[in-house]
Design a protein around this motif. Structure first.
Motif, short mmCIF file in Angstrom:
data_model
loop_
_atom_site.label_atom_id
_atom_site.label_comp_id
_atom_site.label_asym_id
_atom_site.label_seq_id
_atom_site.Cartn_x
_atom_site.Cartn_y
_atom_site.Cartn_z
N ASP A 132 -64.67 58.15 -25.50
CA ASP A 132 -65.62 58.51 -24.58
C ASP A 132 -66.97 57.78 -24.96
O ASP A 132 -67.44 58.26 -25.93
N THR A 133 -67.49 56.96 -23.92
CA THR A 133 -68.60 56.24 -24.12
C THR A 133 -69.87 56.99 -24.38
O THR A 133 -70.75 56.84 -25.24
N GLY A 160 -83.43 52.60 -12.23
CA GLY A 160 -81.81 52.53 -11.95
C GLY A 160 -81.33 53.85 -12.44
O GLY A 160 -81.82 54.98 -12.25
N GLU A 161 -79.95 53.64 -13.04
CA GLU A 161 -79.35 55.07 -13.40
C GLU A 161 -79.96 55.77 -14.36
O GLU A 161 -79.72 56.73 -14.55
N ILE A 162 -80.92 55.08 -15.02
CA ILE A 162 -81.48 55.79 -16.21
C ILE A 162 -82.84 56.52 -15.60
O ILE A 162 -83.17 57.63 -16.20
N GLY A 163 -83.26 56.28 -14.47
CA GLY A 163 -84.10 56.81 -13.79
C GLY A 163 -84.30 58.15 -13.47
O GLY A 163 -82.96 58.65 -13.28
N LYS A 193 -80.74 63.19 -20.82
CA LYS A 193 -79.96 63.56 -19.64
C LYS A 193 -80.24 62.72 -18.56
O LYS A 193 -81.45 62.61 -17.97
N THR A 194 -79.43 62.24 -17.68
CA THR A 194 -79.49 61.22 -16.50
C THR A 194 -78.93 62.10 -15.42
O THR A 194 -77.40 62.09 -15.74
N ASN A 229 -71.90 56.22 -14.78
CA ASN A 229 -70.94 56.04 -15.95
C ASN A 229 -71.39 57.15 -17.08
O ASN A 229 -70.56 57.42 -17.94
N ARG A 230 -72.70 57.65 -17.10
CA ARG A 230 -72.90 58.73 -18.04
C ARG A 230 -73.75 59.79 -17.45
O ARG A 230 -74.56 59.41 -16.65
N ASN A 231 -73.47 60.90 -18.28
CA ASN A 231 -74.35 62.05 -17.83
C ASN A 231 -75.61 62.22 -18.79
O ASN A 231 -76.59 62.84 -18.55
#
Length: 138
Positions: A85-86, A61-64, A20-21, A26-28
């Motif tokens: 859905d990616t 970044g967004e994975i953090g 979970k991010t 772009n992704r949850n």
């Protein structure tokens, strides 16, 4: 575990981590897939990164700020029911490691993160994952 039928032989299966991010645009969540035979090593390495001070959006970044929420073990297959859905598509461990490694390399080069043993360890592990030397090739 939950009685979902017989578990596949560990070496023959695929494990999937659901990560979970909170900050991702772009992704949850990410589904990260890898061979079951190396699951213990990959899981422990990613758990170490999850608990480290490097797990921040300003560093990764967004994975953090990610959290590992589910570990699916020794799957023999899966179906993607929504191709558009990616988030429905698992990311191979090599690609996930490459995303993390590129970010850590950029931080190291910019001098924003002092070199330490944790950083060196993570970069070494992620390099092996990205290059495929960590995961046995069939």
């Amino acid at each position: 575990m939950f009685g979902f039928g017989k578990k596949a032989k560990k070496p023959d299966g695929i494990d999937v981590l659901i990560i979970k991010t909170d900050e991702a645009k772009n992704r949850n969540f990410y589904q990260v897939a890898f061979p079951s035979v190396v699951a213990n090593d990959i899981l422990s390495m990613l758990q170490k990164l999850e608990k480290s001070k490097m797990n921040k959006p300003e560093l990764l970044g967004e994975i953090g700020g990610f959290r590992i929420v589910t570990h699916l073990e020794a799957l023999t297959g899966f179906d993607i029911l929504d191709d558009a859905d990616t988030e429905g598509h698992p990311v191979q461990i090599q690609d996930f490691a490459n995303m993390l490694l590129r970010r850590l390399e950029a931080l190291e080069e910019s001098g924003k993160f002092d070199e330490n043993e944790d950083l060196a360890f993570m970069m070494g592990e992620l390099t092996m994952l990205r290059d495929g030397s960590f995961v046995p090739q069939n």
